[in-house]
Design an enzyme around this catalytic site. Structure first.
Site, PDB file in Angstrom:
ATOM      1  N   HIS A 243       3.714   4.262   5.742  1.00 27.44           N
ATOM      2  CA  HIS A 243       3.572   5.498   4.968  1.00 27.44           C
ATOM      3  C   HIS A 243       3.258   6.687   5.880  1.00 27.44           C
ATOM      4  O   HIS A 243       2.383   7.504   5.594  1.00 27.44           O
ATOM      5  CB  HIS A 243       2.504   5.334   3.873  1.00 27.44           C
ATOM      6  CG  HIS A 243       2.992   4.498   2.730  1.00 27.44           C
ATOM      7  ND1 HIS A 243       2.160   3.948   1.791  1.00 27.44           N
ATOM      8  CD2 HIS A 243       4.253   4.118   2.378  1.00 27.44           C
ATOM      9  CE1 HIS A 243       2.886   3.258   0.911  1.00 27.44           C
ATOM     10  NE2 HIS A 243       4.151   3.343   1.255  1.00 27.44           N
ATOM     11  N   ASP A 260      12.294   8.453   4.429  1.00 29.07           N
ATOM     12  CA  ASP A 260      12.056   7.942   3.079  1.00 29.07           C
ATOM     13  C   ASP A 260      11.713   9.159   2.239  1.00 29.07           C
ATOM     14  O   ASP A 260      10.607   9.697   2.339  1.00 29.07           O
ATOM     15  CB  ASP A 260      10.901   6.926   3.116  1.00 29.07           C
ATOM     16  CG  ASP A 260      10.632   6.289   1.760  1.00 29.07           C
ATOM     17  OD1 ASP A 260      11.099   6.813   0.733  1.00 29.07           O
ATOM     18  OD2 ASP A 260       9.929   5.253   1.738  1.00 29.07           O
ATOM     19  N   ASP A 271      13.985   7.639  -4.945  1.00 29.82           N
ATOM     20  CA  ASP A 271      13.222   7.064  -3.829  1.00 29.82           C
ATOM     21  C   ASP A 271      14.216   6.386  -2.887  1.00 29.82           C
ATOM     22  O   ASP A 271      14.631   5.260  -3.141  1.00 29.82           O
ATOM     23  CB  ASP A 271      12.202   6.065  -4.403  1.00 29.82           C
ATOM     24  CG  ASP A 271      11.297   5.468  -3.339  1.00 29.82           C
ATOM     25  OD1 ASP A 271      11.361   5.915  -2.179  1.00 29.82           O
ATOM     26  OD2 ASP A 271      10.524   4.549  -3.673  1.00 29.82           O
ATOM     27  N   HIS A 350       6.051  -5.818   3.572  1.00 26.50           N
ATOM     28  CA  HIS A 350       5.913  -5.284   2.206  1.00 26.50           C
ATOM     29  C   HIS A 350       6.896  -5.975   1.276  1.00 26.50           C
ATOM     30  O   HIS A 350       7.705  -6.795   1.716  1.00 26.50           O
ATOM     31  CB  HIS A 350       6.122  -3.764   2.206  1.00 26.50           C
ATOM     32  CG  HIS A 350       7.441  -3.306   2.746  1.00 26.50           C
ATOM     33  ND1 HIS A 350       8.624  -3.421   2.043  1.00 26.50           N
ATOM     34  CD2 HIS A 350       7.783  -2.741   3.939  1.00 26.50           C
ATOM     35  CE1 HIS A 350       9.606  -2.913   2.753  1.00 26.50           C
ATOM     36  NE2 HIS A 350       9.141  -2.517   3.923  1.00 26.50           N
ATOM     37  N   HIS A 354       9.960  -1.908  -6.255  1.00 24.94           N
ATOM     38  CA  HIS A 354       9.015  -1.581  -7.337  1.00 24.94           C
ATOM     39  C   HIS A 354       9.804  -0.920  -8.452  1.00 24.94           C
ATOM     40  O   HIS A 354      10.922  -0.447  -8.238  1.00 24.94           O
ATOM     41  CB  HIS A 354       7.919  -0.647  -6.802  1.00 24.94           C
ATOM     42  CG  HIS A 354       8.442   0.530  -6.024  1.00 24.94           C
ATOM     43  ND1 HIS A 354       8.909   1.666  -6.622  1.00 24.94           N
ATOM     44  CD2 HIS A 354       8.626   0.726  -4.688  1.00 24.94           C
ATOM     45  CE1 HIS A 354       9.319   2.521  -5.689  1.00 24.94           C
ATOM     46  NE2 HIS A 354       9.178   1.967  -4.498  1.00 24.94           N
ATOM     47  N   HIS A 361       6.185   4.879  -8.021  1.00 22.77           N
ATOM     48  CA  HIS A 361       5.814   3.477  -8.265  1.00 22.77           C
ATOM     49  C   HIS A 361       5.555   3.404  -9.758  1.00 22.77           C
ATOM     50  O   HIS A 361       4.447   3.657 -10.222  1.00 22.77           O
ATOM     51  CB  HIS A 361       4.579   3.079  -7.457  1.00 22.77           C
ATOM     52  CG  HIS A 361       4.869   2.978  -5.984  1.00 22.77           C
ATOM     53  ND1 HIS A 361       3.929   2.655  -5.044  1.00 22.77           N
ATOM     54  CD2 HIS A 361       6.018   3.146  -5.286  1.00 22.77           C
ATOM     55  CE1 HIS A 361       4.478   2.641  -3.833  1.00 22.77           C
ATOM     56  NE2 HIS A 361       5.749   2.945  -3.965  1.00 22.77           N
ATOM     57  N   GLU A 384      14.293  -2.260  -1.145  1.00 23.00           N
ATOM     58  CA  GLU A 384      13.954  -1.571   0.103  1.00 23.00           C
ATOM     59  C   GLU A 384      13.397  -2.476   1.201  1.00 23.00           C
ATOM     60  O   GLU A 384      12.277  -2.275   1.673  1.00 23.00           O
ATOM     61  CB  GLU A 384      12.948  -0.459  -0.182  1.00 23.00           C
ATOM     62  CG  GLU A 384      11.748  -0.872  -1.037  1.00 23.00           C
ATOM     63  CD  GLU A 384      10.759   0.278  -1.211  1.00 23.00           C
ATOM     64  OE1 GLU A 384      10.335   0.837  -0.184  1.00 23.00           O
ATOM     65  OE2 GLU A 384      10.415   0.600  -2.348  1.00 23.00           O
ATOM     66  N   TYR A 388      10.209  -4.015  11.023  1.00 22.16           N
ATOM     67  CA  TYR A 388       9.400  -3.115  11.852  1.00 22.16           C
ATOM     68  C   TYR A 388       8.830  -3.934  12.999  1.00 22.16           C
ATOM     69  O   TYR A 388       8.007  -4.828  12.778  1.00 22.16           O
ATOM     70  CB  TYR A 388       8.259  -2.507  11.016  1.00 22.16           C
ATOM     71  CG  TYR A 388       8.709  -2.057   9.641  1.00 22.16           C
ATOM     72  CD1 TYR A 388       9.194  -0.767   9.439  1.00 22.16           C
ATOM     73  CD2 TYR A 388       8.701  -2.948   8.554  1.00 22.16           C
ATOM     74  CE1 TYR A 388       9.645  -0.361   8.172  1.00 22.16           C
ATOM     75  CE2 TYR A 388       9.141  -2.554   7.298  1.00 22.16           C
ATOM     76  CZ  TYR A 388       9.614  -1.274   7.109  1.00 22.16           C
ATOM     77  OH  TYR A 388      10.056  -0.894   5.858  1.00 22.16           O
ATOM     78  N   ARG A 406      14.246   0.748   7.637  1.00 24.74           N
ATOM     79  CA  ARG A 406      14.188   0.410   6.214  1.00 24.74           C
ATOM     80  C   ARG A 406      15.414   1.023   5.554  1.00 24.74           C
ATOM     81  O   ARG A 406      15.864   2.110   5.956  1.00 24.74           O
ATOM     82  CB  ARG A 406      12.898   0.957   5.565  1.00 24.74           C
ATOM     83  CG  ARG A 406      12.826   0.688   4.060  1.00 24.74           C
ATOM     84  CD  ARG A 406      11.407   0.841   3.475  1.00 24.74           C
ATOM     85  NE  ARG A 406      10.882   2.188   3.528  1.00 24.74           N
ATOM     86  CZ  ARG A 406       9.931   2.591   4.357  1.00 24.74           C
ATOM     87  NH1 ARG A 406       9.384   1.740   5.205  1.00 24.74           N
ATOM     88  NH2 ARG A 406       9.508   3.843   4.345  1.00 24.74           N
ATOM     89  N   GLU A 408      16.625   1.789   1.590  1.00 25.04           N
ATOM     90  CA  GLU A 408      16.114   1.748   0.214  1.00 25.04           C
ATOM     91  C   GLU A 408      17.065   2.435  -0.748  1.00 25.04           C
ATOM     92  O   GLU A 408      17.482   3.574  -0.529  1.00 25.04           O
ATOM     93  CB  GLU A 408      14.746   2.459   0.164  1.00 25.04           C
ATOM     94  CG  GLU A 408      14.208   2.605  -1.252  1.00 25.04           C
ATOM     95  CD  GLU A 408      12.781   3.159  -1.298  1.00 25.04           C
ATOM     96  OE1 GLU A 408      12.425   3.945  -0.396  1.00 25.04           O
ATOM     97  OE2 GLU A 408      12.049   2.797  -2.227  1.00 25.04           O
TER      98      GLU A 408
END
Ligand code: GLY
Ligand code: MN
Ligand code: MN
Length: 441
Positions: A243, A260, A271, A350, A354, A361, A384, A388, A406, A408
């Protein structure tokens, strides 16, 4: 593109149709929040409140009383009209506007709520309310109930039961209507255009916040003034911070940049994440890991269809990512054992997604009776996966370290399968490279 008045009325009726007899629901709006002296954060209405009212002002309270005949079932408390305040801070609907423009059966100035609300609670057996989310408002609700309790000796009838409103309301929000899907499709298109703009304008030497500015520019010029969440622009090893929102690093040739970012349109979120090379060309290692993430994402999207359960997409990403990491030598051992031991979590820590809707979310249960929820038409979720490789991971060859990827997308469950709402943003390596070449030309 806006949600119609009729749809807001339909939502209230759906909710009231599911409420127990002799009940009342109370939903407060969001509050203004100070950013610093005399300056507030941009106001964003509470999603539950907006879902039921379409009313975007602060200091408001919605009350629903199914079956109430004389003065109606839908009461709105809101700020009174006030020419002096409106001169400084903007237009207010006032109670009259709440009835005329927002379909309330009855409306009152919020400054009178302490006098009026106990009377509305009186005689109602059950109160639907989301306890614990807003402590100051929780206290008010208890005060109003206590006003009636204090009058039992004169025959007053206080409510005997508190019920969780979230349970009913959030289940309604999970299933998107045709109008909601239209808005979310548009939010997906605007956000995809922003990612394309970022790919085409990206230059080594820029700072991450400059790419963020390109994203926000594209949102705003297409009618989506705010992002649905703080945009993440992480280049190089910053992409490994899930994040990361500092967005202050400098873009370096040879590194990847992970963006993102999704816009909010009419209170609905997109998203999207894309990862692309700063210079426009993937290196060998970047390409190898990227292909694994993409393959896992496509495998997961295939699992999104009615009848499949929530976790199948996640399981698909775990399988493909673990296989890929073994094939490239970042993990060693048998795939099934590594999955059982969750060895992939060093690289993919992760979940695959979602629910998505008014909140990025979004609300809705992921399990029903302890079983993963079965997907149904009208649900929207993200897919997503990512890999990493921590910059200090000594267990892998140096060439892999500090790469973060990533991908998504936003996926709608349709009657026969799914629709990717964010599909306009390219994600195949050759498409990204071609787009970036065209942007640089
Ligand atoms: N942008 C937050 C997330 O992808 O969940
Ligand atoms: Mn995201
Ligand atoms: Mn997401």
């Amino acid at each position: 593109m806006k949600i119609s008045k009729q749809e807001f009325a339909r939502r209230r009726n759906n909710l009231m149709g599911q409420m127990e007899a002799d009940s009342i629901a109370i939903v407060p709006s969001a509050r203004e929040l100070t950013r610093n002296r005399d300056t507030d954060y941009p106001f964003r209405q509470d999603s539950d409140f907006y879902y039921l009212t379409g009313f975007a002002e602060a200091d408001a309270v919605l009350v629903l009383m199914p079956g109430r005949k004389k003065h109606g079932q839908y009461v709105l408390f809101c700020r009174d009209r006030d020419p002096a305040m409106e001169l400084w801070n903007g237009y207010r609907a006032g109670p009259e506007g709440a009835c005329d423009d927002y379909g309330a059966d009855d409306a009152f100035p919020v400054s009178d709520i302490d006098d009026i609300l106990p009377g509305l609670l009186e005689g109602r057996e059950r109160v639907y309310y989301a306890m614990g989310r807003n402590p100051a408002f929780d206290q008010k609700v208890m005060q109003w109930v206590n006003v009636i309790r204090s009058k039992v000796r004169s025959g007053a009838h206080p409510p005997g039961e508190f019920l969780d409103l979230d349970h009913l309301l959030h289940d309604l929000r999970l299933y998107k209507s045709a109008a909601e899907i239209r808005v979310m499709r548009k939010a997906g298109k605007i956000s995809a255009a922003a990612h394309i703009r970022a790919m085409q304008t990206c230059k080594a030497g820029w700072y991450e916040y400059q790419l963020e500015a390109e994203i926000l520019h594209e949102f705003g010029r297409n009618g989506a003034r705010f992002p649905a969440y703080s945009s993440i622009v992480g280049s190089g090893k910053n992409a490994c911070i899930l994040h990361y929102i500092e967005n202050s690093g400098q873009l370096k040739k040879g590194e990847l940049v992970l963006i993102d970012a999704g816009c909010e349109l009419e209170h609905y979120a997109a998203d999207i994440t894309r990862t692309f090379p700063v210079s426009g060309t993937f290196s060998k290692e970047q390409k190898a890991l990227y292909e694994v993430v993409l393959k896992s994402q496509l495998a997961a999207i295939k699992k999104i269809k009615p009848g499949n359960h929530w976790n199948q997409a996640h399981d698909a990403t775990v399988k493909v990512i673990t296989e890929g990491l073994v094939a490239l030598g970042l993990l060693k051992g048998k795939v099934s054992t590594l999955i059982k031991k969750e060895a992939y979590k060093d690289f993919y820590m992760h979940r695959a997604g979602h629910w998505l809707g008014m909140d990025v979310h979004d609300v809705g249960d992921y399990k029903v009776d302890d079983e993963w929820r079965v997907l149904e038409e009208g649900m929207v979720l993200t897919v997503e996966p990512g890999i990493y490789v921590a910059p200090d991971n000594k267990k892998v060859a140096k060439k892999w370290r500090g790469i973060g990827i990533r991908i998504e997308d936003d996926v709608l469950v349709t009657r026969t399968g799914n629709e990717v709402l964010s599909g306009d943003a390219p994600k195949k390596i050759n498409e990204i490279e071609a787009l970036m070449r065209a942007g640089a030309a």
